[in-house]
Design a protein around this motif. Structure first.
Motif, PDB file in Angstrom:
ATOM      1  N   LYS A  65      67.066 -15.077  14.038  1.00 32.13           N
ATOM      2  CA  LYS A  65      67.334 -16.401  14.601  1.00 32.13           C
ATOM      3  C   LYS A  65      66.913 -16.420  16.065  1.00 32.13           C
ATOM      4  O   LYS A  65      67.178 -15.493  16.820  1.00 32.13           O
ATOM      5  CB  LYS A  65      68.821 -16.719  14.469  1.00 32.13           C
ATOM      6  N   ASP A  66      66.232 -17.462  16.454  1.00 29.03           N
ATOM      7  CA  ASP A  66      65.771 -17.610  17.841  1.00 29.03           C
ATOM      8  C   ASP A  66      64.870 -16.455  18.268  1.00 29.03           C
ATOM      9  O   ASP A  66      64.899 -16.026  19.423  1.00 29.03           O
ATOM     10  CB  ASP A  66      66.963 -17.717  18.802  1.00 29.03           C
ATOM     11  N   ARG A  67      64.059 -15.941  17.325  1.00 26.38           N
ATOM     12  CA  ARG A  67      63.183 -14.817  17.660  1.00 26.38           C
ATOM     13  C   ARG A  67      62.179 -15.190  18.742  1.00 26.38           C
ATOM     14  O   ARG A  67      61.833 -14.374  19.590  1.00 26.38           O
ATOM     15  CB  ARG A  67      62.454 -14.318  16.405  1.00 26.38           C
ATOM     16  N   ASP A  68      61.713 -16.439  18.725  1.00 27.10           N
ATOM     17  CA  ASP A  68      60.751 -16.878  19.735  1.00 27.10           C
ATOM     18  C   ASP A  68      61.337 -16.710  21.130  1.00 27.10           C
ATOM     19  O   ASP A  68      60.689 -16.182  22.038  1.00 27.10           O
ATOM     20  CB  ASP A  68      60.370 -18.334  19.472  1.00 27.10           C
ATOM     21  N   ILE A  75      59.043 -10.402  26.918  1.00 28.28           N
ATOM     22  CA  ILE A  75      57.791 -10.394  27.686  1.00 28.28           C
ATOM     23  C   ILE A  75      58.090 -10.491  29.181  1.00 28.28           C
ATOM     24  O   ILE A  75      57.559  -9.716  29.992  1.00 28.28           O
ATOM     25  CB  ILE A  75      56.886 -11.559  27.241  1.00 28.28           C
ATOM     26  N   GLU A  76      58.944 -11.435  29.543  1.00 31.32           N
ATOM     27  CA  GLU A  76      59.283 -11.636  30.956  1.00 31.32           C
ATOM     28  C   GLU A  76      59.938 -10.392  31.558  1.00 31.32           C
ATOM     29  O   GLU A  76      59.541  -9.923  32.638  1.00 31.32           O
ATOM     30  CB  GLU A  76      60.219 -12.829  31.087  1.00 31.32           C
ATOM     31  N   ALA A  77      60.920  -9.830  30.850  1.00 34.96           N
ATOM     32  CA  ALA A  77      61.656  -8.683  31.380  1.00 34.96           C
ATOM     33  C   ALA A  77      60.801  -7.423  31.422  1.00 34.96           C
ATOM     34  O   ALA A  77      60.822  -6.669  32.410  1.00 34.96           O
ATOM     35  CB  ALA A  77      62.903  -8.440  30.526  1.00 34.96           C
ATOM     36  N   ASP A  78      60.035  -7.168  30.351  1.00 35.05           N
ATOM     37  CA  ASP A  78      59.234  -5.948  30.287  1.00 35.05           C
ATOM     38  C   ASP A  78      58.108  -5.961  31.329  1.00 35.05           C
ATOM     39  O   ASP A  78      57.791  -4.913  31.923  1.00 35.05           O
ATOM     40  CB  ASP A  78      58.645  -5.763  28.887  1.00 35.05           C
ATOM     41  N   PHE A  79      57.504  -7.120  31.541  1.00 39.58           N
ATOM     42  CA  PHE A  79      56.446  -7.198  32.549  1.00 39.58           C
ATOM     43  C   PHE A  79      57.016  -6.951  33.944  1.00 39.58           C
ATOM     44  O   PHE A  79      56.436  -6.209  34.749  1.00 39.58           O
ATOM     45  CB  PHE A  79      55.754  -8.559  32.489  1.00 39.58           C
ATOM     46  N   ALA A  80      58.177  -7.525  34.229  1.00 41.25           N
ATOM     47  CA  ALA A  80      58.815  -7.318  35.537  1.00 41.25           C
ATOM     48  C   ALA A  80      59.186  -5.852  35.731  1.00 41.25           C
ATOM     49  O   ALA A  80      58.989  -5.283  36.816  1.00 41.25           O
ATOM     50  CB  ALA A  80      60.054  -8.208  35.655  1.00 41.25           C
ATOM     51  N   ARG A  93      49.512  -5.051  28.710  1.00 40.00           N
ATOM     52  CA  ARG A  93      49.244  -5.648  27.404  1.00 40.00           C
ATOM     53  C   ARG A  93      50.504  -5.625  26.539  1.00 40.00           C
ATOM     54  O   ARG A  93      51.159  -4.585  26.418  1.00 40.00           O
ATOM     55  CB  ARG A  93      48.094  -4.927  26.684  1.00 40.00           C
ATOM     56  N   PHE A  94      50.819  -6.766  25.982  1.00 37.09           N
ATOM     57  CA  PHE A  94      51.979  -6.893  25.099  1.00 37.09           C
ATOM     58  C   PHE A  94      51.505  -6.687  23.669  1.00 37.09           C
ATOM     59  O   PHE A  94      50.769  -7.503  23.115  1.00 37.09           O
ATOM     60  CB  PHE A  94      52.613  -8.278  25.270  1.00 37.09           C
ATOM     61  N   VAL A  95      51.928  -5.577  23.060  1.00 36.36           N
ATOM     62  CA  VAL A  95      51.476  -5.197  21.722  1.00 36.36           C
ATOM     63  C   VAL A  95      52.473  -5.708  20.689  1.00 36.36           C
ATOM     64  O   VAL A  95      53.679  -5.474  20.808  1.00 36.36           O
ATOM     65  CB  VAL A  95      51.351  -3.660  21.608  1.00 36.36           C
ATOM     66  N   HIS A  96      51.993  -6.399  19.665  1.00 38.05           N
ATOM     67  CA  HIS A  96      52.901  -6.974  18.669  1.00 38.05           C
ATOM     68  C   HIS A  96      52.222  -7.034  17.300  1.00 38.05           C
ATOM     69  O   HIS A  96      51.020  -6.842  17.171  1.00 38.05           O
ATOM     70  CB  HIS A  96      53.312  -8.395  19.097  1.00 38.05           C
ATOM     71  N   ASN A  97      53.023  -7.291  16.274  1.00 42.44           N
ATOM     72  CA  ASN A  97      52.479  -7.479  14.929  1.00 42.44           C
ATOM     73  C   ASN A  97      52.872  -8.831  14.355  1.00 42.44           C
ATOM     74  O   ASN A  97      53.116  -8.978  13.155  1.00 42.44           O
ATOM     75  CB  ASN A  97      52.908  -6.346  13.996  1.00 42.44           C
ATOM     76  N   LEU A  98      52.957  -9.816  15.214  1.00 40.46           N
ATOM     77  CA  LEU A  98      53.176 -11.195  14.788  1.00 40.46           C
ATOM     78  C   LEU A  98      51.839 -11.805  14.372  1.00 40.46           C
ATOM     79  O   LEU A  98      50.785 -11.433  14.911  1.00 40.46           O
ATOM     80  CB  LEU A  98      53.772 -12.014  15.933  1.00 40.46           C
ATOM     81  N   ASN A  99      51.876 -12.726  13.422  1.00 43.15           N
ATOM     82  CA  ASN A  99      50.634 -13.401  13.036  1.00 43.15           C
ATOM     83  C   ASN A  99      50.045 -14.163  14.224  1.00 43.15           C
ATOM     84  O   ASN A  99      48.832 -14.219  14.408  1.00 43.15           O
ATOM     85  CB  ASN A  99      50.895 -14.367  11.877  1.00 43.15           C
ATOM     86  N   ALA A 100      50.922 -14.742  15.019  1.00 47.43           N
ATOM     87  CA  ALA A 100      50.524 -15.448  16.237  1.00 47.43           C
ATOM     88  C   ALA A 100      51.752 -15.551  17.119  1.00 47.43           C
ATOM     89  O   ALA A 100      52.885 -15.523  16.629  1.00 47.43           O
ATOM     90  CB  ALA A 100      49.978 -16.839  15.910  1.00 47.43           C
ATOM     91  N   LEU A 101      51.539 -15.658  18.413  1.00 48.36           N
ATOM     92  CA  LEU A 101      52.674 -15.810  19.325  1.00 48.36           C
ATOM     93  C   LEU A 101      53.226 -17.223  19.210  1.00 48.36           C
ATOM     94  O   LEU A 101      52.487 -18.197  19.363  1.00 48.36           O
ATOM     95  CB  LEU A 101      52.237 -15.550  20.767  1.00 48.36           C
ATOM     96  N   PRO A 102      54.529 -17.377  18.935  1.00 44.79           N
ATOM     97  CA  PRO A 102      55.120 -18.722  18.885  1.00 44.79           C
ATOM     98  C   PRO A 102      55.164 -19.333  20.283  1.00 44.79           C
ATOM     99  O   PRO A 102      54.871 -18.676  21.288  1.00 44.79           O
ATOM    100  CB  PRO A 102      56.520 -18.466  18.321  1.00 44.79           C
ATOM    101  N   THR A 103      55.572 -20.578  20.346  1.00 45.88           N
ATOM    102  CA  THR A 103      55.416 -21.380  21.565  1.00 45.88           C
ATOM    103  C   THR A 103      56.027 -20.759  22.819  1.00 45.88           C
ATOM    104  O   THR A 103      55.343 -20.565  23.837  1.00 45.88           O
ATOM    105  CB  THR A 103      56.034 -22.772  21.349  1.00 45.88           C
ATOM    106  N   SER A 105      57.046 -17.767  23.395  1.00 47.04           N
ATOM    107  CA  SER A 105      56.456 -16.463  23.696  1.00 47.04           C
ATOM    108  C   SER A 105      55.086 -16.624  24.348  1.00 47.04           C
ATOM    109  O   SER A 105      54.746 -15.910  25.299  1.00 47.04           O
ATOM    110  CB  SER A 105      56.321 -15.641  22.404  1.00 47.04           C
ATOM    111  N   ALA A 106      54.294 -17.568  23.825  1.00 45.44           N
ATOM    112  CA  ALA A 106      52.970 -17.818  24.400  1.00 45.44           C
ATOM    113  C   ALA A 106      53.086 -18.321  25.835  1.00 45.44           C
ATOM    114  O   ALA A 106      52.300 -17.926  26.725  1.00 45.44           O
ATOM    115  CB  ALA A 106      52.215 -18.823  23.542  1.00 45.44           C
ATOM    116  N   LEU A 107      54.081 -19.172  26.091  1.00 47.31           N
ATOM    117  CA  LEU A 107      54.279 -19.674  27.447  1.00 47.31           C
ATOM    118  C   LEU A 107      54.732 -18.562  28.390  1.00 47.31           C
ATOM    119  O   LEU A 107      54.312 -18.501  29.555  1.00 47.31           O
ATOM    120  CB  LEU A 107      55.310 -20.808  27.435  1.00 47.31           C
TER     121      LEU A 107
END
Length: 300
Positions: A65-68, A75-80, A93-103, A105-107
């Motif tokens: 739930k609320d995975r996005d 992403i925000e915390a790991d980059f910081a 580089r953010f490595v993932h196995n999602l089909n696509a980054l949801p909204t 996450s992309a932002l």
């Protein structure tokens, strides 16, 4: 390739990525593990020659739930964190196995990209197409190592809950110290086996596994992780229910449960530990069903 990437999750995905990049870059790629309460410093891997930091996310880690939102915050915390850990990094580089980054996450990735650009850090993500792009850099031996049957088996095992994997090793260690002369036959519920239609070969296997039933019970009770007494039975129950609802016969269900823990090519001590653990779950009423009151078996 698709199965290897998308079927892995959590630590299993991180392990696959580390092995993949080691094949591509050799010793130039350094996998990073968490260290106690200090964590991994925002790094799951580092490629020294071009100063690239990699951070992994396996799709099933984090709440469904609320995975996005979860991924966006990661992403925000790991980059910081990575910026503090490696002040001179050139790329993240953010490595993932999602089909696509949801909204969201992309932002979040775009925000990291903008922040990185101001500091001279190239930010991007590493998804399935990035894995595919590197296939040309791998030898036939590398491909077999990463994508062969054995590799997929190891990935499946790595995806087991830590407490279940730990329990197998605990049973292996304790059972290996026992002398056969000191073993006694444990409880074997032949009536329950008959009621559930357990095949004869599995009945014999349970009889053999009963020699370690006391050892398994001691391992669960005295395991270092206090969650073991709850999480191990819950894991087996949920797996059993899932297999049963797929309409599989009892013998196939038992084989599948064993296959989750050990393979025919594993050392005998691991196979024995797996059978003993599954047998104990059967006797403890965790898997399969208890005969109803008044049911009479064909043999006493």
């Amino acid at each position: 390739m698709r199965n290897a990437v998308f079927l892995a999750s959590g630590n299993a995905f991180q392990d696959f990525f580390a092995r993949f990049m080691a094949c591509v870059h050799g010793d130039a790629f350094v996998p990073i593990e968490s260290y106690g309460n200090r964590g991994d410093g925002g790094l799951d891997g580092y490629h020294g020659p071009n100063g690239t930091v990699y951070q992994c996310y396996g799709a099933s880690s984090g709440p469904a739930k609320d995975r996005d939102l979860y991924v966006a915050k990661k992403i925000e915390a790991d980059f910081a964190t990575a910026r503090k850990t490696v002040p001179d990094m050139k790329s993240w580089r953010f490595v993932h196995n999602l089909n696509a980054l949801p909204t969201k996450s992309a932002l979040a990735l775009q925000a990291a990209t903008d922040a990185g650009r101001r500091k001279g850090i190239a930010v991007s993500h590493f998804g399935f197409e990035s894995f595919r792009a590197h296939l040309k850099d791998l030898s036939e031996q590398d491909l077999e190592y990463l994508l062969g049957i054995r590799a997929l088996e190891e990935m499946e095992r790595a995806s087991l809950p830590d407490v279940v994997n730990g329990m197998i090793f605990e049973v292996m260690e304790r059972a290996g110290r026992l002398s056969p002369a000191a073993m006694t036959v444990g409880t074997v519920s032949f009536g329950k086996m008959e009621f559930n239609g357990i095949p004869n070969d599995w009945q014999v296997a349970f009889l053999q596994a009963s020699f370690h039933s006391e050892t398994v019970a001691e391992c669960i009770e005295g395991f270092g992780d206090p969650r073991a007494s709850v999480e191990v039975p819950n894991f087996f129950r949920s797996q059993y229910v899932d297999l049963r609802t797929q309409g599989l016969d009892p013998g196939t269900i038992l084989q599948r449960l064993i296959d989750m823990l050990a393979r025919p090519t594993d050392p005998a001590v691991r196979l024995n530990a797996a059978r003993s653990l599954v047998g104990t779950m059967f006797e403890g009423c965790v898997i399969f069903e208890e005969p109803p009151a008044g049911w009479v078996p064909s043999r006493p």
